[in-house]
Design a protein around this motif. Structure first.
Motif, PDB file in Angstrom:
ATOM      1  N   CYS A   1       0.964  -1.174   0.005  1.00  0.00           N
ATOM      2  CA  CYS A   1       0.146  -0.187   0.200  1.00  0.00           C
ATOM      3  C   CYS A   1       0.837   1.190   0.066  1.00  0.00           C
ATOM      4  O   CYS A   1       0.638   2.268  -0.531  1.00  0.00           O
ATOM      5  CB  CYS A   1      -0.894   0.004   1.118  1.00  0.00           C
ATOM      6  SG  CYS A   1      -2.571   0.997   0.789  1.00  0.00           S
TER       7      CYS A   1
ATOM      8  N   LYS B   1       2.053   1.906  -3.451  1.00  0.00           N
ATOM      9  CA  LYS B   1       0.888   2.048  -4.465  1.00  0.00           C
ATOM     10  C   LYS B   1       0.542   3.417  -4.232  1.00  0.00           C
ATOM     11  O   LYS B   1       0.672   4.378  -5.173  1.00  0.00           O
ATOM     12  CB  LYS B   1      -0.374   1.102  -4.071  1.00  0.00           C
ATOM     13  CG  LYS B   1      -1.377   1.170  -5.028  1.00  0.00           C
ATOM     14  CD  LYS B   1      -2.822   0.798  -4.606  1.00  0.00           C
ATOM     15  CE  LYS B   1      -2.862  -0.764  -5.098  1.00  0.00           C
ATOM     16  NZ  LYS B   1      -3.937  -1.471  -4.565  1.00  0.00           N
ATOM     17  N   CYS B   2       0.618   3.958  -2.985  1.00  0.00           N
ATOM     18  CA  CYS B   2       0.382   5.292  -2.606  1.00  0.00           C
ATOM     19  C   CYS B   2       1.524   6.452  -3.442  1.00  0.00           C
ATOM     20  O   CYS B   2       1.409   7.214  -4.094  1.00  0.00           O
ATOM     21  CB  CYS B   2       0.539   5.622  -1.186  1.00  0.00           C
ATOM     22  SG  CYS B   2      -1.069   5.402  -0.385  1.00  0.00           S
TER      23      CYS B   2
ATOM     24  N   LEU C   1      -0.476   8.491  -5.969  1.00  0.00           N
ATOM     25  CA  LEU C   1      -0.918   9.843  -5.631  1.00  0.00           C
ATOM     26  C   LEU C   1       0.128  10.918  -5.748  1.00  0.00           C
ATOM     27  O   LEU C   1       1.394  10.631  -5.920  1.00  0.00           O
ATOM     28  CB  LEU C   1      -1.241   9.758  -3.929  1.00  0.00           C
ATOM     29  CG  LEU C   1      -2.014   8.480  -3.444  1.00  0.00           C
ATOM     30  CD1 LEU C   1      -2.078   8.631  -1.927  1.00  0.00           C
ATOM     31  CD2 LEU C   1      -3.379   8.976  -4.177  1.00  0.00           C
TER      32      LEU C   1
ATOM     33  N   THR D   1      -4.164  13.648  -4.548  1.00  0.00           N
ATOM     34  CA  THR D   1      -5.315  12.806  -5.435  1.00  0.00           C
ATOM     35  C   THR D   1      -4.762  11.762  -6.164  1.00  0.00           C
ATOM     36  O   THR D   1      -3.427  11.727  -6.757  1.00  0.00           O
ATOM     37  CB  THR D   1      -5.916  14.023  -6.265  1.00  0.00           C
ATOM     38  OG1 THR D   1      -6.879  13.216  -7.349  1.00  0.00           O
ATOM     39  CG2 THR D   1      -4.865  14.590  -7.065  1.00  0.00           C
ATOM     40  N   ASP D   2      -5.488  11.010  -6.786  1.00  0.00           N
ATOM     41  CA  ASP D   2      -4.956  10.022  -7.795  1.00  0.00           C
ATOM     42  C   ASP D   2      -5.360  10.535  -9.174  1.00  0.00           C
ATOM     43  O   ASP D   2      -5.323   9.607 -10.313  1.00  0.00           O
ATOM     44  CB  ASP D   2      -5.470   8.302  -7.351  1.00  0.00           C
ATOM     45  CG  ASP D   2      -6.705   8.393  -7.124  1.00  0.00           C
ATOM     46  OD1 ASP D   2      -7.501   9.399  -7.285  1.00  0.00           O
ATOM     47  OD2 ASP D   2      -7.443   7.470  -6.444  1.00  0.00           O
TER      48      ASP D   2
ATOM     49  N   LEU E   1     -11.696  10.566   0.018  1.00  0.00           N
ATOM     50  CA  LEU E   1     -10.389  10.558  -0.134  1.00  0.00           C
ATOM     51  C   LEU E   1      -9.728   9.653  -1.394  1.00  0.00           C
ATOM     52  O   LEU E   1     -10.607   8.569  -1.644  1.00  0.00           O
ATOM     53  CB  LEU E   1      -9.689  10.201   1.045  1.00  0.00           C
ATOM     54  CG  LEU E   1      -9.887  10.947   2.545  1.00  0.00           C
ATOM     55  CD1 LEU E   1      -8.966  10.348   3.622  1.00  0.00           C
ATOM     56  CD2 LEU E   1      -9.153  12.155   2.098  1.00  0.00           C
ATOM     57  N   ALA E   2      -8.668   9.717  -1.921  1.00  0.00           N
ATOM     58  CA  ALA E   2      -8.317   8.825  -2.987  1.00  0.00           C
ATOM     59  C   ALA E   2      -8.180   7.523  -2.561  1.00  0.00           C
ATOM     60  O   ALA E   2      -7.704   7.476  -1.174  1.00  0.00           O
ATOM     61  CB  ALA E   2      -6.912   9.456  -3.560  1.00  0.00           C
ATOM     62  N   LYS E   3      -8.484   6.291  -3.088  1.00  0.00           N
ATOM     63  CA  LYS E   3      -8.619   5.129  -2.392  1.00  0.00           C
ATOM     64  C   LYS E   3      -7.281   4.625  -1.857  1.00  0.00           C
ATOM     65  O   LYS E   3      -7.261   4.218  -0.863  1.00  0.00           O
ATOM     66  CB  LYS E   3      -8.954   4.105  -3.561  1.00  0.00           C
ATOM     67  CG  LYS E   3      -9.369   2.859  -3.079  1.00  0.00           C
ATOM     68  CD  LYS E   3     -10.057   1.654  -3.689  1.00  0.00           C
ATOM     69  CE  LYS E   3     -10.298   0.378  -2.889  1.00  0.00           C
ATOM     70  NZ  LYS E   3      -8.874  -0.070  -2.323  1.00  0.00           N
ATOM     71  N   ALA E   4      -6.035   4.772  -2.778  1.00  0.00           N
ATOM     72  CA  ALA E   4      -4.898   4.329  -1.968  1.00  0.00           C
ATOM     73  C   ALA E   4      -4.599   5.020  -0.894  1.00  0.00           C
ATOM     74  O   ALA E   4      -4.089   4.494   0.293  1.00  0.00           O
ATOM     75  CB  ALA E   4      -3.795   4.645  -3.071  1.00  0.00           C
ATOM     76  N   LEU E   5      -4.777   6.339  -0.730  1.00  0.00           N
ATOM     77  CA  LEU E   5      -4.534   7.149   0.687  1.00  0.00           C
ATOM     78  C   LEU E   5      -5.439   6.425   1.541  1.00  0.00           C
ATOM     79  O   LEU E   5      -5.176   6.334   2.878  1.00  0.00           O
ATOM     80  CB  LEU E   5      -5.185   8.584   0.230  1.00  0.00           C
ATOM     81  CG  LEU E   5      -4.736   9.531   1.380  1.00  0.00           C
ATOM     82  CD1 LEU E   5      -3.333   9.690   1.559  1.00  0.00           C
ATOM     83  CD2 LEU E   5      -5.256  10.972   0.889  1.00  0.00           C
TER      84      LEU E   5
ATOM     85  N   ASP F   1      -6.851   3.733   2.212  1.00  0.00           N
ATOM     86  CA  ASP F   1      -6.595   2.230   2.483  1.00  0.00           C
ATOM     87  C   ASP F   1      -5.376   2.313   3.415  1.00  0.00           C
ATOM     88  O   ASP F   1      -5.343   1.693   4.305  1.00  0.00           O
ATOM     89  CB  ASP F   1      -6.032   1.431   1.202  1.00  0.00           C
ATOM     90  CG  ASP F   1      -7.185   1.043   0.168  1.00  0.00           C
ATOM     91  OD1 ASP F   1      -8.430   0.913   0.696  1.00  0.00           O
ATOM     92  OD2 ASP F   1      -6.969   0.769  -0.894  1.00  0.00           O
TER      93      ASP F   1
END
Lengths: 205, 205
Positions: free
Chosen positions: A46, A49-50, A54, A64-65, B3-7, B9
C-alpha cells in the motif's frame, strides 16, 4: 541491551513520523511483528501504491489519484469561493467537518521569516493566476491562529490587493464547548475584540 | 469528500496499530507522502527484512535475529534469575531501564479467563522445563498490576510449587516522583499494606 539491528532500524524509521516517540514506535513495530505476514505485506504494498498513484492536484494542491482532484472537478461545488489552507491535513479536516462547499488552495507551508521558511514563489504565482482567471469572488484564509498564520495572512492579503476579490479569515474566539475559565489570555482577548453584539443601546452612543 | 482510495487504504492500515487513531494515522500517511521516495522505500524494505530475519528466541521468547538471543547468550548475565514478563515490550522496557542483569521469559499473554485468554500450554511447559533443568534460583514475576496480572501470578506460583525455586513479584506502591494526592485508592492501599518500616518501637509490641 542491543536490540536486533533490523528491529532497531524499523523503530528508528517509525520514530520519524510526527507525534510518534520512541515508546510508540517500539510498540507499533512489535505489534507489526505479531501480526500475520499478510498485514505487513499489504502495508508495504500500500505504501508503494500510494507513492506511485498519488500526487498533488495541479489546481489546488490536494493529494489525489486523478488530476484535477475530485473536489476541483465536483460540479456541485461553489466555484466562486477558495479556501486557502496550510496543508492537505488542514484541507481534509475542514472537508470532513462538512461545513464548506467551495474550492481549496493548499500553500504547502506558512510564511515564517524567523525559521527562514518562505512560501514557494511558484505556488503564489499559481494562486494569483487562479484567482484572476477564474470567477473567484471570495478568498477565505484558514490558517492556524499563530504568528506564522498571521504573517501569511498579511502576505496573501497584500498579494490579493490589486485583484477584485473579497478576502476574509476564520474568526478567532472561544472554542465551542470550551470554557471561559480554561481559555488562555490571547484567546480571551481575541474573543473580546471580536465580540458579537446581541443588542445595541440607542440612547447612549 | 472521498479521499483517494490508495490514501484511504493506507490510513486504514495505520489505524490498526495500537494507540493510533484516525487523526494520527492520517497525519502519518500525509507525512509519508511528503517525504522523499527513499524514505518509504526504506520503510517497506525494513518491514520486509524484519519479517524475514526476526523471530522469537527459542529460550526466552525475546525477539531476535539470532538464536538464542543476545541476552540468553550473554556470559556476564546472572543465569540463576529469570524474570517472567507478559510481552517483549515489557522485556525491552525493563532492559532499557538498566536495572536488571538476569535472564527473561516472555509469556506472550496473561491468563484472563473472562476474555477466554489462556497462556499457551507449550509456553508453560517450556518454562517448567527451563526452570527445572537450568540452575535457576529465583523467578521474578513482573506483570502489570491488574486483575489479569494477579491471576497469572497465581497460576505461575502454583506451577512453580513443586520446583526448588524462590518466586517473587515486583512491589506495588507509589510511583517514585508521583504524589500521594494523585494516587488512586488501590495504589494507596497497596502502598500502605507493603509499607517499609523505618524504626520499630520495642516497648509496645
Amino acid at each position: 541491551m542491543a536490540l536486533a539491528k533490523a528491529l532497531e532500524d524499523l523503530i528508528r524509521l517509525f520514530e520519524r513520523f510526527p507525534g510518534i516517540g520512541e515508546k510508540s514506535a517500539r510498540r507499533m513495530v512489535l505489534f507489526l511483528l505479531q501480526q500475520p505476514k499478510s498485514f505487513s505485506e499489504s502495508l508495504a504494498e500500500c505504501i508503494a501504491k500510494c507513492n506511485s498513484l498519488l500526487h498533488p492536484c495541479s489546481r489546488c494542491g490536494n493529494i489525489t489519484d486523478e488530476d484535477p482532484c475530485s473536489i476541483c472537478c465536483d460540479p456541485f461545488r461553489d466555484k466562486s469561493t477558495i479556501c486557502i489552507v496550510e496543508s492537505v491535513e488542514d484541507l481534509i479536516t475542514i472537508e470532513q467537518a462538512g461545513i464548506y462547499n467551495g474550492l481549496y488552495f493548499v500553500l504547502g507551508s506558512l510564511y515564517s521569516p524567523l525559521d527562514d521558511e518562505e512560501i514557494v514563489p511558484q505556488v503564489l504565482e499559481r494562486l494569483v493566476k487562479r484567482v484572476s482567471e477564474e470567477e473567484v469572488k471570495e478568498v477565505i484564509l484558514a490558517f492556524s491562529p499563530k504568528v506564522e498564520g498571521e504573517l501569511t495572512m498579511n502576505l496573501i492579503s497584500k498579494i490579493m490587493e490589486p485583484l477584485p476579490v473579497t478576502v476574509s479569515r476564520l474568526s478567532y474566539g472561544l472554542p465551542v464547548g470550551g470554557s471561559v475559565s480554561f481559555a488562555d489570555r490571547t484567546t480571551l482577548h481575541a474573543a473580546l475584540e471580536a465580540r458579537t453584539y446581541i443588542k445595541r443601546g440607542e440612547g447612549r452612543q
